[in-house]
Design a protein around this motif. Structure first.
Motif, PDB file in Angstrom:
ATOM      1  N   TYR A 246       8.686 -23.812  48.172  1.00  0.00           N
ATOM      2  CA  TYR A 246       9.900 -24.598  47.940  1.00  0.00           C
ATOM      3  C   TYR A 246       9.599 -26.087  48.102  1.00  0.00           C
ATOM      4  O   TYR A 246      10.068 -26.917  47.313  1.00  0.00           O
ATOM      5  CB  TYR A 246      10.989 -24.170  48.911  1.00  0.00           C
ATOM      6  N   LEU A 247       8.804 -26.445  49.122  1.00  0.00           N
ATOM      7  CA  LEU A 247       8.430 -27.851  49.314  1.00  0.00           C
ATOM      8  C   LEU A 247       7.515 -28.334  48.195  1.00  0.00           C
ATOM      9  O   LEU A 247       7.626 -29.478  47.741  1.00  0.00           O
ATOM     10  CB  LEU A 247       7.735 -28.031  50.664  1.00  0.00           C
ATOM     11  N   ALA A 248       6.620 -27.467  47.758  1.00  0.00           N
ATOM     12  CA  ALA A 248       5.664 -27.868  46.724  1.00  0.00           C
ATOM     13  C   ALA A 248       6.284 -27.896  45.339  1.00  0.00           C
ATOM     14  O   ALA A 248       5.870 -28.687  44.486  1.00  0.00           O
ATOM     15  CB  ALA A 248       4.459 -26.938  46.739  1.00  0.00           C
ATOM     16  N   LEU A 249       7.274 -27.027  45.101  1.00  0.00           N
ATOM     17  CA  LEU A 249       7.907 -26.903  43.781  1.00  0.00           C
ATOM     18  C   LEU A 249       9.422 -27.060  43.930  1.00  0.00           C
ATOM     19  O   LEU A 249      10.181 -26.111  43.697  1.00  0.00           O
ATOM     20  CB  LEU A 249       7.581 -25.537  43.164  1.00  0.00           C
ATOM     21  N   PRO A 250       9.900 -28.221  44.333  1.00  0.00           N
ATOM     22  CA  PRO A 250      11.327 -28.360  44.673  1.00  0.00           C
ATOM     23  C   PRO A 250      12.278 -28.167  43.505  1.00  0.00           C
ATOM     24  O   PRO A 250      13.470 -28.004  43.708  1.00  0.00           O
ATOM     25  CB  PRO A 250      11.415 -29.784  45.224  1.00  0.00           C
ATOM     26  N   GLY A 251      11.786 -28.169  42.285  1.00  0.00           N
ATOM     27  CA  GLY A 251      12.671 -27.963  41.148  1.00  0.00           C
ATOM     28  C   GLY A 251      12.860 -26.513  40.766  1.00  0.00           C
ATOM     29  O   GLY A 251      13.644 -26.205  39.869  1.00  0.00           O
ATOM     30  N   LEU A 252      12.151 -25.594  41.452  1.00  0.00           N
ATOM     31  CA  LEU A 252      12.225 -24.178  41.087  1.00  0.00           C
ATOM     32  C   LEU A 252      12.854 -23.366  42.218  1.00  0.00           C
ATOM     33  O   LEU A 252      12.540 -23.585  43.389  1.00  0.00           O
ATOM     34  CB  LEU A 252      10.833 -23.631  40.784  1.00  0.00           C
ATOM     35  N   PRO A 253      13.709 -22.394  41.892  1.00  0.00           N
ATOM     36  CA  PRO A 253      14.287 -21.520  42.919  1.00  0.00           C
ATOM     37  C   PRO A 253      13.251 -20.519  43.402  1.00  0.00           C
ATOM     38  O   PRO A 253      12.414 -20.047  42.625  1.00  0.00           O
ATOM     39  CB  PRO A 253      15.435 -20.828  42.192  1.00  0.00           C
ATOM     40  N   VAL A 254      13.298 -20.186  44.692  1.00  0.00           N
ATOM     41  CA  VAL A 254      12.355 -19.235  45.263  1.00  0.00           C
ATOM     42  C   VAL A 254      13.116 -18.157  46.027  1.00  0.00           C
ATOM     43  O   VAL A 254      14.256 -18.359  46.459  1.00  0.00           O
ATOM     44  CB  VAL A 254      11.334 -19.918  46.206  1.00  0.00           C
ATOM     45  N   VAL A 255      12.458 -17.008  46.202  1.00  0.00           N
ATOM     46  CA  VAL A 255      13.025 -15.929  47.000  1.00  0.00           C
ATOM     47  C   VAL A 255      11.909 -15.288  47.806  1.00  0.00           C
ATOM     48  O   VAL A 255      10.829 -15.012  47.285  1.00  0.00           O
ATOM     49  CB  VAL A 255      13.753 -14.882  46.123  1.00  0.00           C
ATOM     50  N   ALA A 256      12.171 -15.083  49.106  1.00  0.00           N
ATOM     51  CA  ALA A 256      11.238 -14.394  49.989  1.00  0.00           C
ATOM     52  C   ALA A 256      11.738 -12.976  50.206  1.00  0.00           C
ATOM     53  O   ALA A 256      12.804 -12.764  50.792  1.00  0.00           O
ATOM     54  CB  ALA A 256      11.124 -15.130  51.326  1.00  0.00           C
ATOM     55  N   ALA A 257      10.975 -11.984  49.750  1.00  0.00           N
ATOM     56  CA  ALA A 257      11.386 -10.585  49.879  1.00  0.00           C
ATOM     57  C   ALA A 257      11.099 -10.033  51.272  1.00  0.00           C
ATOM     58  O   ALA A 257      11.589  -8.969  51.624  1.00  0.00           O
ATOM     59  CB  ALA A 257      10.691  -9.736  48.826  1.00  0.00           C
ATOM     60  N   LEU A 258      10.251 -10.730  52.061  1.00  0.00           N
ATOM     61  CA  LEU A 258       9.999 -10.473  53.478  1.00  0.00           C
ATOM     62  C   LEU A 258       8.955  -9.389  53.760  1.00  0.00           C
ATOM     63  O   LEU A 258       8.509  -9.262  54.897  1.00  0.00           O
ATOM     64  CB  LEU A 258      11.291 -10.145  54.238  1.00  0.00           C
ATOM     65  N   SER A 259       8.544  -8.620  52.775  1.00  0.00           N
ATOM     66  CA  SER A 259       7.452  -7.665  52.969  1.00  0.00           C
ATOM     67  C   SER A 259       6.928  -7.255  51.600  1.00  0.00           C
ATOM     68  O   SER A 259       7.588  -7.471  50.580  1.00  0.00           O
ATOM     69  CB  SER A 259       7.928  -6.419  53.732  1.00  0.00           C
TER      70      SER A 259
END
Length: 347
Positions: A246-259
């Motif tokens: 998110y910090l490196a690509l602030p223009g793109l949405p991200v999701v953490a699936a957690l596993s």
């Protein structure tokens, strides 16, 4: 011959694809999954059944989840829901009929395992949290190279969050530790669960408990989401890995699936056209990325991999810094995503 509920569930799991083709005939196979609209066999892809995997435990064959309703279970649960069967005994009879097994004289009683958390409990705990700006949680993240995150709406801080050790007597009060809370939500942004990281108040590191991270609520298909998803999404496993991206690509949405298992089962929004998968480099992470990539590709979504140099992107961020991480990511992006992502963070 063992004809118990657990044995029949395992037998069904070994024939997961045949079960799906029989009871969910309006669905289709997508990689290692069978997807369909719901337990009533409506066309669609909200419900997915894992077709391969071990007999039990994480990633087991026959496990299913409906991302729209939060329902989940094994193939016995699926048969009962599909045929509107009210009792376990009748469900087992139907499963035996499908498997061509004889009916025993007595059926072993079956007790479902109690849930260790619920979306309701997660919502209550989330409401007790506070923004992380100026808190121990912000200091902890900064120690992982993750700065300027104080305003993220998916993160909160709880100064005294219950922690139950596995061997802790339930008759005694639990321990209390500060905790970083991360909101788990579905594709529509509805809270379905929480991810908790307990913290040491003196060292601003993970608390000396095992494990220091736990999740609660409905996780399968969902994740910690940052940014509004339209046509592009970056998906990966760990919270800190995806905060780094998110910090490196602030223009793109991200999701953490957690596993890894949850990454493989991540529910993808209908609108996305390109999916970046940030795969961890361990075998489980690579297998999960393959599963998710196959599902996405079968759904007509362009799939690209983002490869770290070390174990994950938070390792890269701490080892090389943000500028270097952006330079490493640039050639891995589609040309049309470079201005909206990398250039958004250069100011």
């Amino acid at each position: 011959m063992d004809n118990s509920a657990s044995d029949i569930s395992r037998r069904l799991a070994r024939e997961a694809e045949a079960v799906c083709r029989h009871y969910l005939s309006n669905g289709r196979k997508q990689g290692h999954y069978w997807t369909v609209g719901d337990v009533d066999n409506t066309p669609g892809r909200s419900l997915y059944v894992r077709l391969t995997g071990p007999d039990s435990g994480p990633g087991a064959a026959g496990k299913w989840s409906d991302a729209a309703t939060g329902e989940h279970g094994d193939l016995l649960d699926l048969i009962a829901a599909n045929l509107r069967i009210a009792t376990l005994a009748d469900t087992l009879d139907e499963a035996r009929r499908f498997l061509s097994l004889p009916r025993p004289e007595a059926v072993t009683p079956f007790r479902s395992r109690a849930s260790r958390g619920s979306p309701k409990a997660a919502r209550r705990l989330w409401a007790m949290g506070q923004p992380i700006a100026g808190t121990l949680a912000e200091r902890y993240l900064a120690g992982r190279g993750l700065t300027r995150l104080g305003n993220l709406s998916c993160l909160r801080y709880h100064p005294s969050c219950f922690y139950w050790r596995e061997d802790h007597p339930r008759t005694e009060p639990p321990e209390r530790w500060p905790a970083l809370l991360a909101k788990v939500s579905d594709a529509d942004g509805k809270l379905t669960g929480l991810h908790r990281t307990w913290l040491d108040p003196e060292k601003a590191r993970k608390a000396p408990v095992d494990p220091p991270r736990k999740a609660m609520g409905t996780l399968l298909g969902n994740g910690v989401r940052i940014g509004e998803t339209e046509y592009v999404l970056v998906a990966g496993e760990g919270l800190e890995t995806m905060l780094s991206l998110y910090l490196a690509l602030p223009g793109l949405p991200v999701v953490a699936a957690l596993s890894a298992n949850h990454l493989a089962a991540l529910q993808l929004p209908d609108t996305i056209q390109r999916l970046y998968i940030a795969a961890d480099t361990d075998p489980a992470g690579l297998a999960a990325a393959d599963d998710l990539g196959t599902r996405a590709w079968d759904a007509g979504i362009e799939v690209r991999r983002l490869a770290p140099r070390l174990g994950d992107f938070n390792d890269d961020l701490r080892a090389y810094g943000l500028v270097d991480l952006r330079a490493h990511l640039r050639p891995q992006l589609a040309p049309e995503d470079v201005p909206s992502s990398l250039d958004a963070g250069t100011g």
